[in-house]
Write an enzyme that holds these catalytic residues in place. Sequence first.
Site, PDB file in Angstrom:
ATOM      1  N   LEU A  30       0.775  -1.067  -0.092  1.00  0.00           N
ATOM      2  CA  LEU A  30      -0.067   0.031  -0.143  1.00  0.00           C
ATOM      3  C   LEU A  30       0.914   1.260   0.071  1.00  0.00           C
ATOM      4  CD1 LEU A  30      -2.649  -1.010   2.659  1.00  0.00           C
ATOM      5  CD2 LEU A  30      -2.571  -1.451   0.112  1.00  0.00           C
ATOM      6  N   GLY A  33      -1.772   6.469  -2.521  1.00  0.00           N
ATOM      7  CA  GLY A  33      -3.005   6.430  -3.464  1.00  0.00           C
ATOM      8  C   GLY A  33      -3.925   5.638  -2.916  1.00  0.00           C
ATOM      9  N   HIS A  34      -3.403   4.194  -2.364  1.00  0.00           N
ATOM     10  CA  HIS A  34      -4.602   3.465  -1.861  1.00  0.00           C
ATOM     11  C   HIS A  34      -5.296   3.884  -0.847  1.00  0.00           C
ATOM     12  CE1 HIS A  34      -1.384   0.356  -3.572  1.00  0.00           C
ATOM     13  NE2 HIS A  34      -2.569  -0.134  -4.070  1.00  0.00           N
ATOM     14  N   LYS A 146      -6.098   6.605 -11.640  1.00  0.00           N
ATOM     15  CA  LYS A 146      -4.771   6.205 -12.345  1.00  0.00           C
ATOM     16  C   LYS A 146      -5.130   5.036 -13.533  1.00  0.00           C
ATOM     17  CE  LYS A 146      -1.491   3.432 -10.763  1.00  0.00           C
ATOM     18  NZ  LYS A 146      -0.819   2.502 -11.827  1.00  0.00           N
TER      19      LYS A 146
END
Length: 280
Positions: A30, A33-34, A146
């Site tokens: 992770l 972004g996650h 993304k």
Amino acid sequence: MQVLETVAAIRAWRASLTRSVGFVPTMGYLHDGHLALASRAMSENDDAVVSIFVNPAQFAPGEDFAAYPRDLDRDLALLERQGIDVAFVPSAAEMYPPGFGTSIDVGDIATRLEGASRSGHFRGVATVVARLLILVRPDRAYFGWKDAQQVLVVRRMVTDLSLPVEIVPVETVREPDGLAMSSRNVYLSPDERRAATALSHGLFAAQEQFEAGERDAARLRAIVEDHLRRERLVQSEYVSLADLDTLQELTTVDRPAVLSLAARVGKTRLIDSMRLIPDG
Ligand code: AMP
């Protein structure tokens, strides 16, 4: 935070709830972004579930399934610190028990771009996402822009199958120099890491021209291609400027569109994208 490993456990957890559930499927390792997806899921729902599953079915033969970075202890610590309610971390045997034979083919949109480059990729994505959505039964599921084509493929599947979930796309989180955060960025050597900025810088340069009024799709694609060509370590695979619903290539950006690219930086394959939305 509860860490659930089995289909039976996640179903039992869900069956015990009447409150709203937000869900973030991931392959782990992770990054911010996650965590941006996880934090949206937490803020918009009573309970938030993050799954971590490196899905073998979405890797084509010869891709990086075995080498894909994994660090479950670190991932669980990050999710716990964020305040996530449930981490769902099934094994491959749990997700694909002996005899598992079903797969989901989303049609035309899944054959383009990533689908053309990565044989079977979206069949693997759609099948695992459908199974996860059926197990977790979230009110909302969060996906990153993304992977823009993945958002469109999942939306298509959810619409076509009338799955009772809202798909919520979340803006791409970037490093300070513009590189889209990705678990695969750890593969990059220092020189490759520097060269990889060409991807986002190409997209930003095209976006700037778009905002200045450029609507010719070929010229906008060429701006990105020029940026990629300038870096010796970067090998462009595709640059696409396509309709944001159907992914059909455009000649003029007269409707919502997505500019997307795939490129190899050394041996590492990276993707990035940018939505271009004309006013009115
Ligand atoms: P992955 O673990 O790469 O399968 O990604 C899981 C989810 O996180 C997908 O919906 C991705 O689109 C999303 N994601 C990955 N990287 C980013 C990023 N830099 N910004 C926002 N979302 C992202």
